[in-house]
Write a protein that holds these residues in place. Structure first.
Motif, PDB file in Angstrom:
ATOM      1  N   LEU B 112      26.314  19.249  29.078  1.00  0.00           N
ATOM      2  CA  LEU B 112      25.448  19.741  30.144  1.00  0.00           C
ATOM      3  C   LEU B 112      24.014  19.245  29.945  1.00  0.00           C
ATOM      4  O   LEU B 112      23.373  18.737  30.876  1.00  0.00           O
ATOM      5  CB  LEU B 112      25.489  21.278  30.129  1.00  0.00           C
ATOM      6  CG  LEU B 112      24.980  21.974  31.374  1.00  0.00           C
ATOM      7  CD1 LEU B 112      25.914  21.716  32.551  1.00  0.00           C
ATOM      8  CD2 LEU B 112      24.875  23.474  31.124  1.00  0.00           C
ATOM      9  N   TYR B 115      23.567  15.590  30.674  1.00  0.00           N
ATOM     10  CA  TYR B 115      23.479  15.284  32.107  1.00  0.00           C
ATOM     11  C   TYR B 115      22.131  15.707  32.700  1.00  0.00           C
ATOM     12  O   TYR B 115      21.590  15.064  33.578  1.00  0.00           O
ATOM     13  CB  TYR B 115      24.582  16.012  32.874  1.00  0.00           C
ATOM     14  CG  TYR B 115      25.956  15.419  32.736  1.00  0.00           C
ATOM     15  CD1 TYR B 115      26.165  14.034  32.837  1.00  0.00           C
ATOM     16  CD2 TYR B 115      27.061  16.226  32.528  1.00  0.00           C
ATOM     17  CE1 TYR B 115      27.435  13.491  32.736  1.00  0.00           C
ATOM     18  CE2 TYR B 115      28.341  15.683  32.434  1.00  0.00           C
ATOM     19  CZ  TYR B 115      28.516  14.325  32.539  1.00  0.00           C
ATOM     20  OH  TYR B 115      29.775  13.780  32.442  1.00  0.00           O
ATOM     21  N   TYR B 116      21.626  16.851  32.235  1.00  0.00           N
ATOM     22  CA  TYR B 116      20.396  17.420  32.809  1.00  0.00           C
ATOM     23  C   TYR B 116      19.386  17.680  31.698  1.00  0.00           C
ATOM     24  O   TYR B 116      19.043  18.840  31.430  1.00  0.00           O
ATOM     25  CB  TYR B 116      20.712  18.729  33.534  1.00  0.00           C
ATOM     26  CG  TYR B 116      21.776  18.639  34.593  1.00  0.00           C
ATOM     27  CD1 TYR B 116      21.443  18.299  35.916  1.00  0.00           C
ATOM     28  CD2 TYR B 116      23.105  18.922  34.306  1.00  0.00           C
ATOM     29  CE1 TYR B 116      22.420  18.236  36.907  1.00  0.00           C
ATOM     30  CE2 TYR B 116      24.078  18.853  35.294  1.00  0.00           C
ATOM     31  CZ  TYR B 116      23.727  18.507  36.589  1.00  0.00           C
ATOM     32  OH  TYR B 116      24.693  18.431  37.569  1.00  0.00           O
ATOM     33  N   GLU B 119      16.372  19.970  32.610  1.00  0.00           N
ATOM     34  CA  GLU B 119      16.563  21.164  33.428  1.00  0.00           C
ATOM     35  C   GLU B 119      16.454  22.425  32.579  1.00  0.00           C
ATOM     36  O   GLU B 119      17.103  22.533  31.533  1.00  0.00           O
ATOM     37  CB  GLU B 119      17.951  21.132  34.086  1.00  0.00           C
ATOM     38  CG  GLU B 119      18.042  20.290  35.317  1.00  0.00           C
ATOM     39  CD  GLU B 119      17.058  20.749  36.392  1.00  0.00           C
ATOM     40  OE1 GLU B 119      17.101  21.944  36.757  1.00  0.00           O
ATOM     41  OE2 GLU B 119      16.245  19.929  36.827  1.00  0.00           O
ATOM     42  N   LEU B 121      17.718  25.314  32.969  1.00  0.00           N
ATOM     43  CA  LEU B 121      18.978  26.028  32.788  1.00  0.00           C
ATOM     44  C   LEU B 121      19.851  25.368  31.712  1.00  0.00           C
ATOM     45  O   LEU B 121      20.456  26.054  30.872  1.00  0.00           O
ATOM     46  CB  LEU B 121      19.728  26.085  34.125  1.00  0.00           C
ATOM     47  CG  LEU B 121      20.981  26.956  34.161  1.00  0.00           C
ATOM     48  CD1 LEU B 121      20.702  28.353  33.657  1.00  0.00           C
ATOM     49  CD2 LEU B 121      21.547  27.006  35.578  1.00  0.00           C
TER      50      LEU B 121
ATOM     51  N   PRO C  40      29.522  20.395  35.195  1.00  0.00           N
ATOM     52  CA  PRO C  40      28.904  19.785  36.375  1.00  0.00           C
ATOM     53  C   PRO C  40      28.123  18.533  35.973  1.00  0.00           C
ATOM     54  O   PRO C  40      27.512  18.498  34.901  1.00  0.00           O
ATOM     55  CB  PRO C  40      27.968  20.875  36.904  1.00  0.00           C
ATOM     56  CG  PRO C  40      27.835  21.877  35.826  1.00  0.00           C
ATOM     57  CD  PRO C  40      28.993  21.729  34.902  1.00  0.00           C
ATOM     58  N   SER C  41      28.167  17.503  36.789  1.00  0.00           N
ATOM     59  CA  SER C  41      27.413  16.287  36.480  1.00  0.00           C
ATOM     60  C   SER C  41      26.555  15.895  37.679  1.00  0.00           C
ATOM     61  O   SER C  41      26.867  16.255  38.814  1.00  0.00           O
ATOM     62  CB  SER C  41      28.365  15.153  36.101  1.00  0.00           C
ATOM     63  OG  SER C  41      28.627  14.340  37.214  1.00  0.00           O
ATOM     64  N   PRO C  42      25.479  15.178  37.404  1.00  0.00           N
ATOM     65  CA  PRO C  42      24.519  14.854  38.474  1.00  0.00           C
ATOM     66  C   PRO C  42      25.156  14.085  39.637  1.00  0.00           C
ATOM     67  O   PRO C  42      24.605  14.075  40.738  1.00  0.00           O
ATOM     68  CB  PRO C  42      23.477  13.978  37.762  1.00  0.00           C
ATOM     69  CG  PRO C  42      23.601  14.310  36.323  1.00  0.00           C
ATOM     70  CD  PRO C  42      25.034  14.659  36.106  1.00  0.00           C
ATOM     71  N   VAL C  45      26.595  17.268  41.459  1.00  0.00           N
ATOM     72  CA  VAL C  45      25.775  18.477  41.516  1.00  0.00           C
ATOM     73  C   VAL C  45      24.308  18.126  41.272  1.00  0.00           C
ATOM     74  O   VAL C  45      23.916  17.862  40.137  1.00  0.00           O
ATOM     75  CB  VAL C  45      26.245  19.499  40.453  1.00  0.00           C
ATOM     76  CG1 VAL C  45      25.374  20.740  40.480  1.00  0.00           C
ATOM     77  CG2 VAL C  45      27.708  19.858  40.655  1.00  0.00           C
ATOM     78  N   PRO C  46      23.489  18.116  42.300  1.00  0.00           N
ATOM     79  CA  PRO C  46      22.059  17.874  42.076  1.00  0.00           C
ATOM     80  C   PRO C  46      21.451  19.046  41.295  1.00  0.00           C
ATOM     81  O   PRO C  46      21.947  20.173  41.385  1.00  0.00           O
ATOM     82  CB  PRO C  46      21.483  17.803  43.497  1.00  0.00           C
ATOM     83  CG  PRO C  46      22.488  18.457  44.380  1.00  0.00           C
ATOM     84  CD  PRO C  46      23.821  18.324  43.709  1.00  0.00           C
ATOM     85  N   PRO C  47      20.400  18.761  40.510  1.00  0.00           N
ATOM     86  CA  PRO C  47      19.818  19.788  39.633  1.00  0.00           C
ATOM     87  C   PRO C  47      19.590  21.138  40.297  1.00  0.00           C
ATOM     88  O   PRO C  47      19.826  22.181  39.683  1.00  0.00           O
ATOM     89  CB  PRO C  47      18.490  19.161  39.187  1.00  0.00           C
ATOM     90  CG  PRO C  47      18.722  17.698  39.265  1.00  0.00           C
ATOM     91  CD  PRO C  47      19.698  17.477  40.392  1.00  0.00           C
ATOM     92  N   LEU C  50      22.466  23.487  40.175  1.00  0.00           N
ATOM     93  CA  LEU C  50      23.100  23.744  38.879  1.00  0.00           C
ATOM     94  C   LEU C  50      23.453  25.224  38.674  1.00  0.00           C
ATOM     95  O   LEU C  50      24.557  25.540  38.217  1.00  0.00           O
ATOM     96  CB  LEU C  50      22.190  23.231  37.761  1.00  0.00           C
ATOM     97  CG  LEU C  50      22.791  23.140  36.367  1.00  0.00           C
ATOM     98  CD1 LEU C  50      24.090  22.363  36.359  1.00  0.00           C
ATOM     99  CD2 LEU C  50      21.806  22.511  35.393  1.00  0.00           C
ATOM    100  N   PRO C  51      22.531  26.168  39.009  1.00  0.00           N
ATOM    101  CA  PRO C  51      22.898  27.582  38.811  1.00  0.00           C
ATOM    102  C   PRO C  51      24.195  27.954  39.530  1.00  0.00           C
ATOM    103  O   PRO C  51      25.080  28.584  38.946  1.00  0.00           O
ATOM    104  CB  PRO C  51      21.700  28.340  39.397  1.00  0.00           C
ATOM    105  CG  PRO C  51      20.568  27.369  39.307  1.00  0.00           C
ATOM    106  CD  PRO C  51      21.162  26.012  39.510  1.00  0.00           C
TER     107      PRO C  51
ATOM    108  N   ARG D  43      40.249  21.810  43.587  1.00  0.00           N
ATOM    109  CA  ARG D  43      39.668  20.784  44.435  1.00  0.00           C
ATOM    110  C   ARG D  43      40.721  20.044  45.252  1.00  0.00           C
ATOM    111  O   ARG D  43      40.505  19.657  46.385  1.00  0.00           O
ATOM    112  CB  ARG D  43      38.936  19.748  43.591  1.00  0.00           C
ATOM    113  CG  ARG D  43      37.562  20.229  43.194  1.00  0.00           C
ATOM    114  CD  ARG D  43      36.808  19.135  42.480  1.00  0.00           C
ATOM    115  NE  ARG D  43      35.883  19.752  41.549  1.00  0.00           N
ATOM    116  CZ  ARG D  43      35.187  19.086  40.647  1.00  0.00           C
ATOM    117  NH1 ARG D  43      35.333  17.777  40.553  1.00  0.00           N
ATOM    118  NH2 ARG D  43      34.369  19.719  39.852  1.00  0.00           N
TER     119      ARG D  43
END
Lengths: 221, 221, 221, 221
Positions: B112, B115-116, B119, B121, C40-42, C45-47, C50-51, D43
């Protein structure tokens, strides 16, 4: 409290325990190599195209075999060292963890090379990974044997040197393959393929191992 | 039946066996970290775009190295404790399994964060994971040493305290990094990157380990 | 040849070796549970989302924790048995391999339940997997202790029975959860979540373990 | 230096260490088999289609069980050999690494066969993999026992032969299944499914293992 000197050592990791972690990481790295080979599935590959799909992943399989043998060489190399190491200390521990870090990176470098077997960059990443691991292995031996730091007292300088020479030889071969990859990728790949198999062969120190002290005079090379 | 008192202990797990499970989980968690790095493949990345694709996964590689070292720190921390632990009981066992639960979660938190990386979170999840593991490690030591419950009789209070202090120090560093992440993500990430390397350094209790009892007076810090 | 009786046993696997394979399989199964959680990956899922994406995988994380504890319970259960087992034979070996087959299936059943936490079919697969493993564990104990086949001679019938009762109790709980799942899925899931934590608690045979023979009179329940 | 003959052996890997690497690779290969089964996810598969999706992966599950048992057979086969092996040398080590290479390939061959259970090519890859592993296991035994090279001195020729015969029998069964696969795929698959279960059964050498020397006369077949 005067009797506490022995049991109060807080950092006295036994080499056997470090070796157990190493065995685990090697076993896993060797086994997950295969996860990076793209298995054709019916969703994208109908049965009649299966032969073509398998031919397509042949480079991945080849690189997988090469990496497996290379990890075998690095495992044997480290284990041979552990045969002589009787103590461990904090720095030694972290040299080991650095070694394992490079070992655990091999599946990624292998996957990359499997996808791009003739790309300079993929060969470069692969070569740096293996060369790095080999150099850390040399440091591992250097650190353990310098001034008899972590080894048994009776270890002869000749064995220290022979083992060191072998590791340096392997590092040299990887370095050559790395350079060659940047000039003629296919030749670099070929050399990477050859190095592990050369390492499988017995070497100078082997004869007098099998035959004991009487073979000691013939271990020149 | 009068002779059965020894062999009838039903729950007498030896610490060495728990340690074997721990070694396994650590070795696997450390090695599968790499599986979460996205390897570029020819399907989506043509060879000429490979350099850009590798730059793109650089943060994942960085976070992978950081997590590997952190797991190394946590492994060393627990193993140092096992050096003194000579018994195990049911609660101790479950503290260990709770510890391993947090360890096995690290690959996910690492993926996670890879990837971010900036971020809040993702940094929060990563920080809570590491902080949680460190606190369980503190509990592990606390439980084992309170009243000499599971440790060798000769263990001096000084060693207990020094080890405890080190763990608490690491927990404090992770907590600070966690807080910092929520305010200035890039600073939090930087602190997370620094903590494991600080942990690699020797600490107060080390000198008198190497030199034996005579070094005992200088271990204040 | 008259001296060969001892060294000619061809099938004399030591229990400790079987235990090593078991430790390995458990450690891996516990650690790869996490691989089935969808990180989740960018790309998708845009930042800023993320929540929501993390909330979305919350059931997977919950099921992962539950399975980890369940595997812990099953590991502890088997290891407690190994404490008394001093011999191994061919059938015992294969009971173990059957047990490991069910253990290694847990990551798949967990992934399925994580995706479909309230589907009867997913709960059914999960429940059958855990119930099956528990029943094989009961068979494991039954086989080892029947007529003192593989255990130490001094093992009292009381310990055999208490251990057996505990396993059967767990199997009963899983069976109830399984039935409940088919009627009221959410209640079945809740019971699956509770069972492992109940198993963490000490049980009848524990007190006289800690306190030795003098506690032997109070171990009725 | 005259005292150095013992401690200077550079290549004296103990069999127990090689066995530890083997246990690791087997445990991992057995456990990651399950990762290749395609878990349906919301999905692509809505809850109401879950039963159909599970029926769809049934062949994968079947092949997974078959491979798990086969790996069990190969693990038991190697471990039985280790019971007698008391030394290791360089070639022995590399025979082991070759064996592990084939073992670690089984998850891939299994995934392929799970996707294409009735395709000649998938059956061929699977069969060659298992047959190859079995033949290397035969070589392993051959190398270790020839002239008593790596085994205990007291090992009787009868045990050597019985063990050899069993391995060769398994190899013959795999070879037959392989040939059959090319003619009638479904029959070949059926035979692959049967072989491991036959291997679970006790064999000629077992009786006199349990009963000691007095059973030695009845171990003809």
């Amino acid at each position: 409290m005067p009797d506490g000197s022995g049991s109060e050592r807080f950092d006295a990791l036994k080499p056997s325990r470090v070796a157990a972690l190493c065995d685990g990481v090697f076993a896993i790295a060797m086994t997950i190599l295969v996860l990076n080979i793209t298995v054709p599935s019916p969703r994208t590959v109908p049965p009649e195209q299966l032969p073509g799909a398998l031919r397509h992943i042949a480079p991945q399989v080849l690189v997988y075999v090469m990496s497996f043998i290379n990890l075998g060489v690095l495992w044997v190399g480290q284990h041979n060292q552990y045969h002589f190491i009787v103590r461990a200390d904090r720095w030694f521990l972290w040299i080991n963890i650095g070694y394992l870090l490079l070992i655990s990176f091999v599946p990624l470098a292998t996957a990359l090379l499997g996808y791009y077997p003739l790309e300079r960059l993929a060969l470069f990443v692969y070569g740096v990974n293996l060369l790095g691991a080999t150099l850390v292995l040399a440091l591992h031996w250097q650190y353990a044997t310098a001034g008899g730091r972590l080894v048994a007292r009776r270890l002869s300088p000749k064995v220290v040197q022979l083992a060191h020479r072998r590791i340096v030889g392997t590092a040299g071969a990887f370095f050559t393959a790395l350079l060659l990859s940047l000039l003629v990728p296919v030749a670099g790949l070929a050399l990477f393929l050859v190095v592990p198999f050369v390492n499988v062969l017995p070497f100078g120190v082997d004869p007098h191992l099998r035959h004991g002290p009487e073979g000691r005079d013939q271990d020149g090379g």
